[in-house]
Design a protein around this motif. Structure first.
Motif, PDB file in Angstrom:
ATOM      1  N   GLN A 418       0.832  -1.198   0.000  1.00  0.00           N
ATOM      2  CA  GLN A 418       0.000   0.000   0.000  1.00  0.00           C
ATOM      3  C   GLN A 418       0.870   1.253   0.000  1.00  0.00           C
ATOM      4  O   GLN A 418       2.044   1.206   0.362  1.00  0.00           O
ATOM      5  N   GLU A 420       0.810   5.339   1.180  1.00  0.00           N
ATOM      6  CA  GLU A 420       0.236   6.503   1.859  1.00  0.00           C
ATOM      7  C   GLU A 420       0.674   7.744   1.081  1.00  0.00           C
ATOM      8  O   GLU A 420       1.839   8.132   1.103  1.00  0.00           O
ATOM      9  N   VAL A 429      -4.332  10.124   1.097  1.00  0.00           N
ATOM     10  CA  VAL A 429      -5.023   8.934   0.599  1.00  0.00           C
ATOM     11  C   VAL A 429      -4.110   7.732   0.798  1.00  0.00           C
ATOM     12  O   VAL A 429      -2.922   7.777   0.450  1.00  0.00           O
ATOM     13  N   ASN A 430      -4.652   6.676   1.372  1.00  0.00           N
ATOM     14  CA  ASN A 430      -3.925   5.423   1.557  1.00  0.00           C
ATOM     15  C   ASN A 430      -4.626   4.358   0.715  1.00  0.00           C
ATOM     16  O   ASN A 430      -5.792   4.048   0.948  1.00  0.00           O
ATOM     17  N   PHE A 431      -3.920   3.814  -0.286  1.00  0.00           N
ATOM     18  CA  PHE A 431      -4.565   2.818  -1.146  1.00  0.00           C
ATOM     19  C   PHE A 431      -3.614   1.652  -1.362  1.00  0.00           C
ATOM     20  O   PHE A 431      -2.385   1.789  -1.307  1.00  0.00           O
ATOM     21  N   ARG A 450      -8.129  -1.969  -0.986  1.00  0.00           N
ATOM     22  CA  ARG A 450      -8.441  -1.072   0.129  1.00  0.00           C
ATOM     23  C   ARG A 450      -8.133   0.364  -0.287  1.00  0.00           C
ATOM     24  O   ARG A 450      -7.145   0.616  -0.977  1.00  0.00           O
ATOM     25  N   ILE A 451      -8.934   1.304   0.167  1.00  0.00           N
ATOM     26  CA  ILE A 451      -8.630   2.719  -0.038  1.00  0.00           C
ATOM     27  C   ILE A 451      -9.244   3.525   1.091  1.00  0.00           C
ATOM     28  O   ILE A 451     -10.387   3.278   1.501  1.00  0.00           O
ATOM     29  N   ASN A 452      -8.467   4.455   1.634  1.00  0.00           N
ATOM     30  CA  ASN A 452      -8.917   5.358   2.692  1.00  0.00           C
ATOM     31  C   ASN A 452      -8.457   6.767   2.369  1.00  0.00           C
ATOM     32  O   ASN A 452      -7.376   6.960   1.800  1.00  0.00           O
ATOM     33  N   GLY A 466     -13.611   5.424   3.770  1.00  0.00           N
ATOM     34  CA  GLY A 466     -12.848   4.318   3.227  1.00  0.00           C
ATOM     35  C   GLY A 466     -13.712   3.183   2.738  1.00  0.00           C
ATOM     36  O   GLY A 466     -14.888   3.040   3.113  1.00  0.00           O
TER      37      GLY A 466
END
Length: 716
Positions: A418, A420, A429-431, A450-452, A466
């Motif tokens: 992932q 950040e 954005v963290n994906f 996953r994405i936040n 997310g």
């Protein structure tokens, strides 16, 4: 004098000295994500403190909670709660938003059944087969975080909640001796000691607990019948700093906990079964017991070099559960008496790291491989006979013995990557994604994106949203290995020929959105989630052994919202939480033979509430610290009631309840002595956690009646 009294009391019980850590002077309420961990108190020069603190921060940077919903409890918070660290860990977790109380010491995060992962200093603690026992003691906790919601890619397989514990470490070569006890025949001596020598830090703790209320009582009486428990726990932490960028550590723990199974009063069999001409048995005289043992070890190597931090860990856990039945009583009441022994041994490795590619990008990745070996041995006493067209059993002889033994191995492989990405000072954005594969009773796999996103548009306001795709195999150690065919033409025959499909892995789509606003000393948070599942995993107690067995609903839907508020100023600490949730499932997709055929037929075409669904859940507390060393505090939990059967399976609910607790303590200045007094369930409210009805529910459970407890501790 006091030290001599404490040592003598502990020696009588444990035949060895015992100790506990002095409570810190302040108390913090449950906090949101981002609360800083405290540096260890190392009795070395300033350079060693700096190195240790930097390595702790480097380790924490491998797995941030970016975008997830995170609630934090510190050791100070634990000490301020009624009971302090003499409580069980599950009781402390009930003070967090969305955590629902259940029987047998169980709890649920966001209306999920278990699906929890424990981590100690960032390393996964493998699952075991314990039901009643709490493997981890609050005494070892410096702080822990409960992470839930749309989790970043490093978290997988168990996703309802991540309980990440940061252990105590690094002390000024000292500890405490403690003795605690009171109502329900409770006595609990404990010992903890920590220190450092050169570049090595160490911490050890041990405790013994006896109570006449080991499991929730099955009736509302003040005194539970046949409900004693004896529990031993021990924990050790060691770390050695090799140089400014490298450290090795070891964590180990052991618990041995025995429980009597509480008896209902005044019940008699219905006369269906006969053993040697005997058809009657008073339930007061039942003697059923369960023993649970766990041992674990985690060895880690931490390397930090500028932009790169790596942690490599090896972990292992052994656990066993032995259920000893009351053979005659269970045969006459249930038509089956089953002696059961389950053991599980897990071993694995975990390699995780972070690479700080620049101001805008931070890359994280990892690989986790584990092997799980489970053994199950059961010997069932059953009656031979037949079932007529009305479902009534007709005994044709004396009990016979059927052995049903099994063993299996599961391998699990996981990898994630992932990024950040800081798009601006206000937006991150963290994906990424992870891949999980397991091969055990089944072989299944999934790639999970996953994405936040986290936005801080103005000072004090944080917004997050997310999406996570989840993949959760059934708990391997708990999967039933019963051979249904062996029990044909006996009193344990599956109803109407229902099958025993092996549980599937659950697959979820999870959306989460929330906000947090800081207004001076006040913090307000709100979080909402939406989840849709295929092969939703639930667990139930089927039969007399208290072993929770997983099964699937083909379709599941869970939605909810949580709110929390906290205030911290000077000597005051105040917090409150409220949560709403709705959890439902449709179509039994595995373990069908455990259920009534009429329930299976109804659930086939209708969504029903999950047995552990609770619509409203609340908690709160307050504490005040006086300048003379006195502290006063209170805590409470509220539940609108778990499900019970109504017109349809799980169609009703139990009455709501609210339970209040009080605490007072005083530290005597200039001495190492502290005393405390606690009152639980101040109003002596009689409330029922379970009534014995509902899908996969085996017996009633009532909450603890009013209890008075006292403790004394001395620094050594």
């Amino acid at each position: 004098m006091i030290r001599s009294l404490l040592l003598a009391s502990v020696a009588v019980i444990l035949a060895q000295p015992a100790l506990a850590q002095e409570a810190p002077p302040a108390a913090d309420p449950p906090a949101a994500a981002g609360a800083p961990a405290k540096a260890g108190k190392i009795a070395n020069d300033g350079r060693d403190i700096v190195v240790t603190t930097r390595l702790d921060r480097a380790r924490a940077s491998i797995q941030p909670s970016l975008g997830a919903t995170t609630y934090t409890i510190t050791n100070e918070t634990i000490q301020a709660l009624p009971g302090g660290d003499n409580q069980q860990l599950n009781q402390i977790l009930l003070q967090l938003p969305g955590v629902v109380q259940d029987g047998f010491g169980q709890f649920h995060v966001r209306d999920d059944h278990n699906n929890l992962q424990y981590r100690i200093n960032g390393t996964i603690l493998p699952e075991g087969v314990a039901v009643f026992g709490q493997t981890l003691s609050p005494r070892l906790v410096d702080r822990f975080d409960l992470r839930t919601g749309a989790l970043p890619a490093q978290y997988g397989l168990r996703t309802a909640g991540i309980i990440d514990i940061t252990t105590k470490s690094g002390f000024n070569n000292g500890g405490e001796l403690s003795l605690y006890g009171g109502s329900h025949g409770t006595i609990e001596p404990s010992i903890e000691y920590g220190g450092s020598t050169g570049a090595t830090n160490y911490y050890v703790t041990g405790s013994y607990r006896h109570s006449d209320l080991g499991i929730e009582a099955v009736d509302p009486d003040r005194t539970a019948l046949h409900d004693k428990t004896n529990q031993y726990q021990g924990f050790v932490y060691l770390d050695h700093t090799l140089d400014e960028g490298n450290r090795v550590s070891f964590i180990g723990g052991y618990s041995d906990q025995s429980f009597q199974i509480p008896n209902p009063r005044g019940l008699h069999p219905d006369g269906t079964y006969s053993v040697g001409g005997v058809t009657d048995f008073l339930s007061d005289n039942l003697d059923e017991r369960q023993r649970e043992r766990t041992a674990f070890g985690i060895a880690s190597f931490l390397h930090d070099a500028g932009p790169v931090t790596l942690q490599a860990s090896l972990f292992a856990r052994y656990s066993s559960l032995r259920y000893t039945p009351d053979t005659l009583g269970e045969l006459l009441f249930n038509g089956i008496a089953q002696a059961a022994f389950k053991q599980d041994f897990s071993v694995g490795g975990q390699l995780e790291g972070v690479y700080r590619a620049g101001d805008a990008h931070t890359l994280r990745g990892g690989v986790i491989i584990s092997r799980d070996r489970g053994n199950s041995r059961t010997t069932s006493q059953v009656f031979p006979g037949t079932v007529d067209d009305n479902g009534d059993f007709h005994q044709s002889g004396e009990p016979i013995s059927i052995a049903d033994n099994g063993a299996a191995t599961e391998w699990t492989y996981s990898a994630y990557l992932q990024d950040e990405w800081k798009l601006s000072r206000a937006l991150t954005v963290n994906f990424g994604g992870r891949f999980d594969h397991y091969n055990g009773f089944r072989a299944e796999s999934q790639f999970s994106p996953r994405i936040n996103a986290v936005l801080t548009p103005i000072h004090g306001l944080t917004l997050h949203a997310g999406y996570a795709r989840y993949f959760s195999p059934a708990p391997f150690a708990n999967v039933a290995t019963t051979s249904v065919a062996k029990f044909v033409n006996t009193s344990a025959e599956a109803p109407n020929g229902l099958t025993s499909t092996t549980p599937f892995a659950e697959r979820q789509d999870y959306l989460d959105i929330g906000a947090e606003q800081k207004l001076g000393d006040v913090t307000i948070g709100i979080d909402a989630y939406h989840r849709r599942s295929k092969n939703l995993i639930d667990e139930g107690q089927f039969g007399a052994p208290i072993i929770l067995t997983p099964f699937n609903y083909a379709h599941g839907r869970i939605d909810g919202v949580e709110g929390n508020i906290s205030y911290a100023h000077g000597a005051w600490q105040i917090y409150g939480n409220i949560a709403y949730a709705k959890a439902q499932g449709q179509t039994i997709a595995s373990g069908e033979f455990n259920f009534d055929p009429a329930d299976v037929a109804y659930i086939q075409n209708h969504y029903i509430y999950l047995d552990h669904d609770q619509t409203y859940t609340g908690s709160g507390g307050a504490s005040y610290r006086f300048s003379d060393g006195t502290k006063l505090g209170t805590s409470m939990i509220y539940g609108s009631g778990l499900r019970r059967d109504g017109d349809v399976p799980n169609g009703g609910k139990l009455p709501p309840y609210a339970v209040f607790n009080l605490t007072a303590s005083h530290h005597f200045a200039g001495t190492g002595l502290e005393v405390r007094a606690d009152i639980f369930n101040v109003a002596d409210h009689v409330y029922e956690i379970r009534d014995g009805s509902g899908i996969g529910v085996g017996a009633p459970q009532f909450g603890q009646r009013r209890g008075f407890f006292f403790g004394i501790s001395e620094k050594i």
